[in-house]
Design an enzyme around this catalytic site. Structure first.
Site, PDB file in Angstrom:
ATOM      1  CE1 TYR A   1      -3.252  -2.082   5.475  1.00 22.98           C
ATOM      2  CE2 TYR A   1      -2.923   0.225   4.770  1.00 22.98           C
ATOM      3  CZ  TYR A   1      -3.230  -1.390   4.642  1.00 22.98           C
ATOM      4  OH  TYR A   1      -3.568  -1.591   3.119  1.00 22.98           O
TER       5      TYR A   1
ATOM      6  CB  SER B   1      -0.924   0.070   1.178  1.00 23.76           C
ATOM      7  OG  SER B   1      -1.491   1.064   1.944  1.00 23.76           O
TER       8      SER B   1
ATOM      9  CB  VAL C   1     -13.561   8.075   0.722  1.00 26.15           C
ATOM     10  CG1 VAL C   1     -12.748   8.029  -0.820  1.00 26.15           C
ATOM     11  CG2 VAL C   1     -14.647   9.169   0.555  1.00 26.15           C
TER      12      VAL C   1
ATOM     13  CE  LYS D   1      -1.208  -4.297   3.542  1.00 26.54           C
ATOM     14  NZ  LYS D   1      -1.608  -5.708   2.793  1.00 26.54           N
TER      15      LYS D   1
HETATM   16  N1  LIG Z   1      -8.605  -1.662  -1.608  1.00 24.53           N
HETATM   17  C1  LIG Z   1      -7.648  -0.678  -1.695  1.00 24.53           C
HETATM   18  O1  LIG Z   1      -7.869   0.590  -1.637  1.00 24.53           O
HETATM   19  C2  LIG Z   1      -6.252  -1.058  -0.868  1.00 24.53           C
HETATM   20  C3  LIG Z   1      -5.082  -0.248  -1.118  1.00 24.53           C
HETATM   21  C4  LIG Z   1      -4.023  -0.581  -1.022  1.00 24.53           C
HETATM   22  C5  LIG Z   1      -3.551  -1.901  -0.403  1.00 24.53           C
HETATM   23  N2  LIG Z   1      -4.676  -2.836  -0.397  1.00 24.53           N
HETATM   24  C6  LIG Z   1      -4.293  -4.088  -0.108  1.00 24.53           C
HETATM   25  O2  LIG Z   1      -4.834  -5.137  -0.904  1.00 24.53           O
HETATM   26  C7  LIG Z   1      -5.368  -6.254  -0.340  1.00 24.53           C
HETATM   27  C8  LIG Z   1      -6.579  -6.586  -0.647  1.00 24.53           C
HETATM   28  O3  LIG Z   1      -7.468  -5.444  -0.317  1.00 24.53           O
HETATM   29  P1  LIG Z   1      -8.851  -5.571  -0.669  1.00 24.53           P
HETATM   30  O4  LIG Z   1      -9.601  -4.162  -0.811  1.00 24.53           O
HETATM   31  O5  LIG Z   1      -9.513  -6.723  -1.516  1.00 24.53           O
HETATM   32  O6  LIG Z   1      -9.466  -6.230   0.842  1.00 24.53           O
HETATM   33  P2  LIG Z   1     -10.873  -6.669   1.400  1.00 24.53           P
HETATM   34  O7  LIG Z   1     -11.009  -6.198   2.786  1.00 24.53           O
HETATM   35  O8  LIG Z   1     -11.856  -6.533   0.440  1.00 24.53           O
HETATM   36  O9  LIG Z   1     -10.094  -8.173   1.112  1.00 24.53           O
HETATM   37  C9  LIG Z   1      -9.510  -8.739   2.138  1.00 24.53           C
HETATM   38  C10 LIG Z   1      -9.960 -10.344   2.187  1.00 24.53           C
HETATM   39  O10 LIG Z   1      -9.011 -10.718   3.133  1.00 24.53           O
HETATM   40  C11 LIG Z   1      -9.627 -11.790   4.093  1.00 24.53           C
HETATM   41  N3  LIG Z   1      -8.984 -11.770   5.421  1.00 24.53           N
HETATM   42  C12 LIG Z   1      -8.735 -10.752   6.288  1.00 24.53           C
HETATM   43  N4  LIG Z   1      -8.008 -11.092   7.235  1.00 24.53           N
HETATM   44  C13 LIG Z   1      -7.542 -12.494   6.925  1.00 24.53           C
HETATM   45  C14 LIG Z   1      -7.136 -13.541   7.685  1.00 24.53           C
HETATM   46  N5  LIG Z   1      -6.168 -13.231   8.635  1.00 24.53           N
HETATM   47  N6  LIG Z   1      -7.028 -14.674   7.082  1.00 24.53           N
HETATM   48  C15 LIG Z   1      -7.659 -14.870   5.905  1.00 24.53           C
HETATM   49  N7  LIG Z   1      -8.283 -14.093   5.327  1.00 24.53           N
HETATM   50  C16 LIG Z   1      -8.543 -12.860   5.628  1.00 24.53           C
HETATM   51  C17 LIG Z   1     -11.124 -11.032   4.084  1.00 24.53           C
HETATM   52  O11 LIG Z   1     -12.010 -12.089   4.656  1.00 24.53           O
HETATM   53  C18 LIG Z   1     -11.256 -10.462   2.802  1.00 24.53           C
HETATM   54  O12 LIG Z   1     -12.004 -11.346   1.944  1.00 24.53           O
HETATM   55  C19 LIG Z   1      -5.023  -5.985   1.243  1.00 24.53           C
HETATM   56  O13 LIG Z   1      -3.823  -6.616   1.283  1.00 24.53           O
HETATM   57  C20 LIG Z   1      -5.090  -4.510   1.394  1.00 24.53           C
HETATM   58  O14 LIG Z   1      -4.262  -4.121   2.583  1.00 24.53           O
HETATM   59  C21 LIG Z   1      -5.855  -2.570  -0.738  1.00 24.53           C
END
Ligand SMILES: NC(=O)c1ccc[n+]([C@@H]2O[C@H](COP(=O)([O-])OP(=O)(O)OC[C@H]3O[C@@H](n4cnc5c(N)ncnc54)[C@H](O)[C@@H]3O)[C@@H](O)[C@H]2O)c1
Length: 332
Positions: free
Chosen positions: A162, A139, A203, A166
Protein backbone atom coordinates in the site's frame (compact mmCIF):
# COMPACT_ATOMS: atom_id res chain seq x y z
CA UNK A 1 -16.42 28.25 -3.82
CA UNK A 2 -14.56 30.67 -6.15
CA UNK A 3 -11.85 30.03 -8.77
CA UNK A 4 -14.38 28.66 -11.30
CA UNK A 5 -14.37 25.07 -10.05
CA UNK A 6 -17.99 24.12 -10.80
CA UNK A 7 -17.69 20.57 -12.10
CA UNK A 8 -16.17 18.12 -9.63
CA UNK A 9 -15.34 14.53 -10.59
CA UNK A 10 -14.78 12.52 -7.41
CA UNK A 11 -13.57 8.94 -7.67
CA UNK A 12 -14.39 6.80 -4.64
CA UNK A 13 -17.10 9.34 -3.81
CA UNK A 14 -19.28 6.74 -2.04
CA UNK A 15 -16.60 6.17 0.61
CA UNK A 16 -16.02 7.90 3.94
CA UNK A 17 -13.93 10.84 2.72
CA UNK A 18 -15.86 11.23 -0.56
CA UNK A 19 -19.30 11.44 1.06
CA UNK A 20 -17.96 13.90 3.66
CA UNK A 21 -16.39 16.07 0.93
CA UNK A 22 -19.60 16.07 -1.13
CA UNK A 23 -21.66 17.06 1.91
CA UNK A 24 -19.39 20.09 2.44
CA UNK A 25 -19.22 21.07 -1.25
CA UNK A 26 -23.02 21.10 -1.50
CA UNK A 27 -23.30 23.06 1.76
CA UNK A 28 -20.99 25.70 0.25
CA UNK A 29 -22.66 25.82 -3.22
CA UNK A 30 -25.81 23.79 -3.85
CA UNK A 31 -25.71 24.22 -7.66
CA UNK A 32 -22.38 22.46 -8.28
CA UNK A 33 -22.11 19.57 -10.70
CA UNK A 34 -20.61 16.58 -8.93
CA UNK A 35 -19.92 13.25 -10.60
CA UNK A 36 -18.86 10.20 -8.61
CA UNK A 37 -17.11 7.17 -10.09
CA UNK A 38 -17.18 4.29 -7.62
CA UNK A 39 -17.30 0.52 -8.10
CA UNK A 40 -19.34 0.19 -4.89
CA UNK A 41 -16.88 -2.33 -3.43
CA UNK A 42 -16.57 -0.24 -0.25
CA UNK A 43 -19.17 2.53 -0.17
CA UNK A 44 -22.70 2.22 -1.55
CA UNK A 45 -25.22 4.42 -3.35
CA UNK A 46 -27.12 4.53 -0.05
CA UNK A 47 -24.04 5.92 1.71
CA UNK A 48 -23.91 8.74 -0.86
CA UNK A 49 -27.65 9.33 -0.47
CA UNK A 50 -27.03 10.24 3.19
CA UNK A 51 -25.83 13.63 1.91
CA UNK A 52 -27.38 14.17 -1.55
CA UNK A 53 -30.01 12.98 -3.97
CA UNK A 54 -28.26 10.89 -6.58
CA UNK A 55 -28.86 10.35 -10.32
CA UNK A 56 -27.36 7.03 -11.37
CA UNK A 57 -26.01 7.10 -14.96
CA UNK A 58 -27.00 3.71 -16.33
CA UNK A 59 -26.74 4.28 -20.07
CA UNK A 60 -24.01 6.52 -21.44
CA UNK A 61 -21.85 9.14 -19.73
CA UNK A 62 -22.40 12.66 -21.12
CA UNK A 63 -19.91 15.51 -20.55
CA UNK A 64 -20.36 17.08 -17.11
CA UNK A 65 -22.60 20.13 -16.88
CA UNK A 66 -25.89 19.42 -15.12
CA UNK A 67 -26.09 20.57 -11.48
CA UNK A 68 -26.55 17.84 -8.89
CA UNK A 69 -24.85 14.58 -8.00
CA UNK A 70 -24.38 11.80 -10.58
CA UNK A 71 -23.11 8.30 -9.89
CA UNK A 72 -21.20 6.21 -12.41
CA UNK A 73 -20.90 2.70 -10.98
CA UNK A 74 -17.56 1.69 -12.51
CA UNK A 75 -14.06 0.60 -11.69
CA UNK A 76 -11.16 3.05 -11.91
CA UNK A 77 -9.14 0.35 -13.69
CA UNK A 78 -11.43 0.90 -16.71
CA UNK A 79 -9.60 3.53 -18.82
CA UNK A 80 -12.43 4.24 -21.26
CA UNK A 81 -14.88 5.05 -18.45
CA UNK A 82 -12.27 7.40 -16.99
CA UNK A 83 -11.94 9.23 -20.31
CA UNK A 84 -15.71 9.68 -20.68
CA UNK A 85 -16.36 10.50 -17.03
CA UNK A 86 -13.75 13.29 -16.98
CA UNK A 87 -15.22 15.19 -19.96
CA UNK A 88 -16.22 18.66 -18.78
CA UNK A 89 -14.69 18.27 -15.30
CA UNK A 90 -12.88 21.28 -13.80
CA UNK A 91 -11.31 19.26 -11.01
CA UNK A 92 -10.73 15.59 -10.25
CA UNK A 93 -10.43 14.46 -6.64
CA UNK A 94 -9.03 10.96 -6.81
CA UNK A 95 -10.04 9.06 -3.69
CA UNK A 96 -10.87 5.58 -5.05
CA UNK A 97 -8.23 3.10 -4.04
CA UNK A 98 -7.43 -0.13 -2.40
CA UNK A 99 -7.34 1.44 1.06
CA UNK A 100 -5.10 0.22 3.83
CA UNK A 101 -2.05 -1.88 4.52
CA UNK A 102 -3.65 -5.23 5.38
CA UNK A 103 -5.63 -5.70 2.10
CA UNK A 104 -2.46 -4.79 0.18
CA UNK A 105 -0.53 -7.53 2.00
CA UNK A 106 -3.20 -10.07 1.02
CA UNK A 107 -3.22 -9.02 -2.65
CA UNK A 108 -0.35 -6.72 -3.67
CA UNK A 109 -1.05 -7.07 -7.40
CA UNK A 110 -4.66 -5.91 -7.01
CA UNK A 111 -3.38 -3.06 -4.79
CA UNK A 112 -0.99 -1.95 -7.54
CA UNK A 113 -3.64 -2.21 -10.27
CA UNK A 114 -6.13 -0.09 -8.31
CA UNK A 115 -3.71 2.43 -6.85
CA UNK A 116 -1.29 2.86 -9.73
CA UNK A 117 -3.08 1.84 -12.96
CA UNK A 118 -6.39 3.29 -11.68
CA UNK A 119 -4.70 6.57 -10.79
CA UNK A 120 -2.86 6.84 -14.12
CA UNK A 121 -6.18 6.27 -15.93
CA UNK A 122 -7.56 9.39 -14.22
CA UNK A 123 -4.37 11.45 -14.70
CA UNK A 124 -4.52 10.60 -18.39
CA UNK A 125 -8.24 11.42 -18.52
CA UNK A 126 -7.49 14.76 -16.81
CA UNK A 127 -4.71 15.59 -19.28
CA UNK A 128 -6.72 14.70 -22.38
CA UNK A 129 -9.85 16.48 -21.17
CA UNK A 130 -8.05 19.69 -20.13
CA UNK A 131 -9.04 19.36 -16.45
CA UNK A 132 -7.69 22.30 -14.37
CA UNK A 133 -6.82 20.61 -11.14
CA UNK A 134 -6.11 17.06 -9.87
CA UNK A 135 -6.03 16.17 -6.19
CA UNK A 136 -4.71 12.76 -5.15
CA UNK A 137 -5.39 11.15 -1.76
CA UNK A 138 -2.05 9.79 -0.63
CA UNK A 139 -1.20 8.61 2.85
CA UNK A 140 1.57 8.59 5.42
CA UNK A 141 2.23 4.97 4.33
CA UNK A 142 4.85 5.90 1.65
CA UNK A 143 7.19 7.04 4.43
CA UNK A 144 7.44 3.68 6.18
CA UNK A 145 9.46 3.50 9.40
CA UNK A 146 11.03 6.92 9.91
CA UNK A 147 11.77 8.84 13.07
CA UNK A 148 8.95 11.40 13.49
CA UNK A 149 8.15 14.14 12.89
CA UNK A 150 8.25 13.41 9.17
CA UNK A 151 8.16 16.15 6.57
CA UNK A 152 7.76 16.19 2.80
CA UNK A 153 11.59 15.96 2.64
CA UNK A 154 11.82 12.71 4.62
CA UNK A 155 13.11 9.92 2.39
CA UNK A 156 10.29 7.46 1.71
CA UNK A 157 10.94 3.77 2.39
CA UNK A 158 7.54 2.08 2.23
CA UNK A 159 7.22 -1.16 4.18
CA UNK A 160 3.92 -2.30 2.65
CA UNK A 161 2.57 -2.71 -0.89
CA UNK A 162 0.00 0.00 0.00
CA UNK A 163 2.80 2.43 0.89
CA UNK A 164 4.59 1.57 -2.35
CA UNK A 165 1.49 2.05 -4.52
CA UNK A 166 0.69 5.41 -2.90
CA UNK A 167 4.32 6.51 -3.41
CA UNK A 168 4.10 5.47 -7.07
CA UNK A 169 0.91 7.54 -7.25
CA UNK A 170 2.74 10.58 -5.91
CA UNK A 171 5.49 10.00 -8.50
CA UNK A 172 2.95 9.91 -11.35
CA UNK A 173 1.29 13.09 -10.08
CA UNK A 174 4.69 14.79 -10.10
CA UNK A 175 5.42 13.44 -13.59
CA UNK A 176 2.10 14.62 -15.05
CA UNK A 177 2.80 18.08 -13.68
CA UNK A 178 6.40 18.06 -14.94
CA UNK A 179 5.62 16.60 -18.37
CA UNK A 180 2.21 18.07 -19.19
CA UNK A 181 1.70 20.95 -16.77
CA UNK A 182 -1.33 19.26 -15.14
CA UNK A 183 -1.89 20.93 -11.75
CA UNK A 184 -1.58 17.91 -9.47
CA UNK A 185 -1.52 17.98 -5.68
CA UNK A 186 -0.92 14.91 -3.48
CA UNK A 187 -2.12 15.02 0.12
CA UNK A 188 -0.66 12.58 2.63
CA UNK A 189 -3.45 11.97 5.10
CA UNK A 190 -2.70 10.55 8.51
CA UNK A 191 -5.31 8.42 10.35
CA UNK A 192 -8.75 9.89 9.58
CA UNK A 193 -11.77 9.51 11.87
CA UNK A 194 -15.18 11.11 12.21
CA UNK A 195 -18.91 10.91 11.45
CA UNK A 196 -19.92 8.95 8.31
CA UNK A 197 -17.08 6.42 8.78
CA UNK A 198 -19.70 3.68 8.84
CA UNK A 199 -17.71 0.99 7.06
CA UNK A 200 -14.13 1.88 7.94
CA UNK A 201 -11.83 -0.75 9.42
CA UNK A 202 -9.57 1.92 10.93
CA UNK A 203 -9.25 1.85 14.69
CA UNK A 204 -11.65 4.61 15.82
CA UNK A 205 -14.60 3.53 13.63
CA UNK A 206 -13.96 -0.16 14.32
CA UNK A 207 -13.81 0.34 18.11
CA UNK A 208 -17.01 2.41 18.14
CA UNK A 209 -18.91 -0.19 16.08
CA UNK A 210 -17.58 -2.99 18.31
CA UNK A 211 -18.55 -1.10 21.47
CA UNK A 212 -22.09 -0.56 20.14
CA UNK A 213 -22.31 -4.30 19.36
CA UNK A 214 -21.04 -5.23 22.86
CA UNK A 215 -17.85 -6.76 21.44
CA UNK A 216 -14.42 -6.46 23.11
CA UNK A 217 -11.63 -4.37 21.63
CA UNK A 218 -8.41 -6.04 20.55
CA UNK A 219 -5.39 -3.76 20.46
CA UNK A 220 -2.75 -5.13 18.11
CA UNK A 221 0.54 -5.22 20.01
CA UNK A 222 0.94 -3.41 23.33
CA UNK A 223 -0.85 -0.20 22.32
CA UNK A 224 2.24 2.00 22.51
CA UNK A 225 2.24 2.43 18.72
CA UNK A 226 1.32 6.03 17.92
CA UNK A 227 -0.84 7.67 15.29
CA UNK A 228 -1.69 11.22 14.26
CA UNK A 229 -5.50 11.07 14.38
CA UNK A 230 -7.19 13.72 12.22
CA UNK A 231 -10.87 14.70 12.05
CA UNK A 232 -12.67 14.33 8.72
CA UNK A 233 -13.62 18.05 8.59
CA UNK A 234 -9.91 18.90 8.51
CA UNK A 235 -9.37 16.46 5.63
CA UNK A 236 -12.27 18.01 3.69
CA UNK A 237 -10.90 21.54 4.14
CA UNK A 238 -7.47 20.34 2.96
CA UNK A 239 -9.01 18.77 -0.17
CA UNK A 240 -10.83 22.00 -1.02
CA UNK A 241 -7.69 24.09 -0.39
CA UNK A 242 -5.65 21.73 -2.60
CA UNK A 243 -8.20 21.88 -5.43
CA UNK A 244 -7.99 25.68 -5.44
CA UNK A 245 -4.21 25.90 -4.97
CA UNK A 246 -2.28 27.47 -7.89
CA UNK A 247 0.79 25.29 -7.17
CA UNK A 248 1.10 21.98 -9.04
CA UNK A 249 3.42 19.01 -8.58
CA UNK A 250 3.37 19.34 -4.79
CA UNK A 251 3.00 16.89 -1.88
CA UNK A 252 1.69 17.96 1.54
CA UNK A 253 1.51 16.20 4.90
CA UNK A 254 -2.05 16.60 6.22
CA UNK A 255 -2.20 15.77 9.90
CA UNK A 256 -2.43 17.45 13.31
CA UNK A 257 1.19 17.26 14.57
CA UNK A 258 -0.12 15.48 17.67
CA UNK A 259 1.22 12.01 18.48
CA UNK A 260 -1.24 9.78 20.37
CA UNK A 261 -0.73 6.15 21.31
CA UNK A 262 -3.45 3.72 20.30
CA UNK A 263 -3.83 2.76 23.99
CA UNK A 264 -4.43 6.36 25.11
CA UNK A 265 -6.85 6.99 22.24
CA UNK A 266 -8.72 3.83 23.30
CA UNK A 267 -8.84 5.01 26.93
CA UNK A 268 -10.24 8.37 25.81
CA UNK A 269 -12.81 6.68 23.57
CA UNK A 270 -13.84 4.31 26.34
CA UNK A 271 -14.45 7.24 28.70
CA UNK A 272 -16.50 9.08 26.04
CA UNK A 273 -18.64 6.01 25.27
CA UNK A 274 -19.39 5.62 29.00
CA UNK A 275 -20.33 9.29 29.44
CA UNK A 276 -22.27 9.75 26.18
CA UNK A 277 -23.98 6.38 25.88
CA UNK A 278 -23.54 4.49 29.16
CA UNK A 279 -21.53 1.91 27.19
CA UNK A 280 -18.82 -0.11 28.96
CA UNK A 281 -15.89 -1.44 26.93
CA UNK A 282 -13.37 -4.21 27.48
CA UNK A 283 -9.90 -4.30 25.96
CA UNK A 284 -7.60 -7.21 25.23
CA UNK A 285 -4.26 -7.28 23.44
CA UNK A 286 -3.39 -9.34 20.36
CA UNK A 287 -0.25 -9.88 18.29
CA UNK A 288 1.14 -6.84 16.47
CA UNK A 289 0.04 -6.38 12.87
CA UNK A 290 2.42 -7.21 10.02
CA UNK A 291 4.08 -4.09 8.51
CA UNK A 292 2.68 -1.87 11.28
CA UNK A 293 4.46 1.45 11.83
CA UNK A 294 5.34 2.06 15.51
CA UNK A 295 5.42 5.85 15.55
CA UNK A 296 3.63 8.23 13.23
CA UNK A 297 3.16 11.97 13.27
CA UNK A 298 3.98 14.61 10.74
CA UNK A 299 5.13 18.22 10.52
CA UNK A 300 2.55 20.32 8.64
CA UNK A 301 4.49 23.55 8.16
CA UNK A 302 4.36 23.28 4.37
CA UNK A 303 0.56 22.85 4.24
CA UNK A 304 0.15 25.79 6.62
CA UNK A 305 2.44 28.04 4.61
CA UNK A 306 1.61 27.09 1.01
CA UNK A 307 -2.00 25.89 1.17
CA UNK A 308 -2.96 28.22 4.01
CA UNK A 309 -4.55 25.16 5.66
CA UNK A 310 -4.55 24.25 9.33
CA UNK A 311 -6.37 21.58 11.34
CA UNK A 312 -9.10 22.84 13.64
CA UNK A 313 -10.21 19.86 15.72
CA UNK A 314 -8.76 18.52 18.95
CA UNK A 315 -8.90 14.74 19.36
CA UNK A 316 -11.18 14.61 22.43
CA UNK A 317 -13.73 17.01 20.95
CA UNK A 318 -13.64 15.16 17.61
CA UNK A 319 -14.11 11.77 19.27
CA UNK A 320 -17.05 13.08 21.30
CA UNK A 321 -18.75 14.33 18.14
CA UNK A 322 -18.03 11.03 16.38
CA UNK A 323 -19.47 8.94 19.21
CA UNK A 324 -22.61 11.14 19.33
CA UNK A 325 -23.02 10.75 15.55
CA UNK A 326 -22.79 6.96 15.79
CA UNK A 327 -25.24 6.86 18.71
CA UNK A 328 -27.79 8.92 16.75
CA UNK A 329 -27.32 7.90 13.11
CA UNK A 330 -25.56 4.56 12.82
CA UNK A 331 -27.56 1.45 11.95
CA UNK A 332 -25.58 -1.77 11.52
N1 LIG B 1 -9.43 7.11 5.87
C1 LIG B 1 -8.13 7.24 6.15
O1 LIG B 1 -7.72 7.17 7.33
C2 LIG B 1 -7.13 7.49 5.04
C3 LIG B 1 -5.80 7.76 5.40
C4 LIG B 1 -4.87 7.96 4.40
C5 LIG B 1 -5.25 7.93 3.07
N2 LIG B 1 -6.55 7.66 2.74
C6 LIG B 1 -6.89 7.58 1.32
O2 LIG B 1 -8.05 8.40 1.08
C7 LIG B 1 -8.84 7.81 0.05
C8 LIG B 1 -10.28 7.67 0.52
O3 LIG B 1 -10.31 6.91 1.70
P1 LIG B 1 -11.67 6.54 2.46
O4 LIG B 1 -11.32 6.47 3.89
O5 LIG B 1 -12.77 7.39 2.00
O6 LIG B 1 -11.87 5.05 1.92
P2 LIG B 1 -13.21 4.23 1.66
O7 LIG B 1 -12.82 2.81 1.58
O8 LIG B 1 -14.27 4.63 2.64
O9 LIG B 1 -13.67 4.75 0.23
C9 LIG B 1 -13.04 4.33 -0.96
C10 LIG B 1 -14.10 4.25 -2.04
O10 LIG B 1 -13.44 3.85 -3.25
C11 LIG B 1 -14.21 2.86 -3.88
N3 LIG B 1 -13.29 2.01 -4.65
C12 LIG B 1 -12.35 1.17 -4.16
N4 LIG B 1 -11.70 0.56 -5.17
C13 LIG B 1 -12.26 1.03 -6.32
C14 LIG B 1 -12.03 0.78 -7.69
N5 LIG B 1 -11.09 -0.09 -8.09
N6 LIG B 1 -12.77 1.44 -8.60
C15 LIG B 1 -13.73 2.32 -8.22
N7 LIG B 1 -14.00 2.59 -6.92
C16 LIG B 1 -13.26 1.96 -5.99
C17 LIG B 1 -14.91 2.09 -2.78
O11 LIG B 1 -16.11 1.47 -3.23
C18 LIG B 1 -15.17 3.19 -1.74
O12 LIG B 1 -16.48 3.74 -1.88
C19 LIG B 1 -8.16 6.50 -0.33
O13 LIG B 1 -7.37 6.71 -1.47
C20 LIG B 1 -7.29 6.21 0.88
O14 LIG B 1 -6.16 5.41 0.52
C21 LIG B 1 -7.50 7.44 3.70
Amino acid sequence: MGNGLRNWLITGGCGFIGVSLIRQLLADAADLSIRVVDNLSGGSQRDLERVASVRKLDSGIPPMSAPGVELVAADIRDASTAMQAAAGADVIVHLAANTGVQPSLRDPVMDMECNVVGLVNYLEAARRNGVDSFVFASSSAPIGRAEPPVTEKTVCRPISPYGASKLAGEAYCSAYHGSYGLKTVALRFSNVYGPLSVRKGSVVALFIRQALAGEPWIINGDGTQTRDFIHIDDIVSALVAAAHSPHGGEVYQISTQVETSVASMAAMLSDILRREGGIETTTTFGPPLQADVMRSWADITKARQVLGWRPGRELREGLEETVRWFLEKYQP
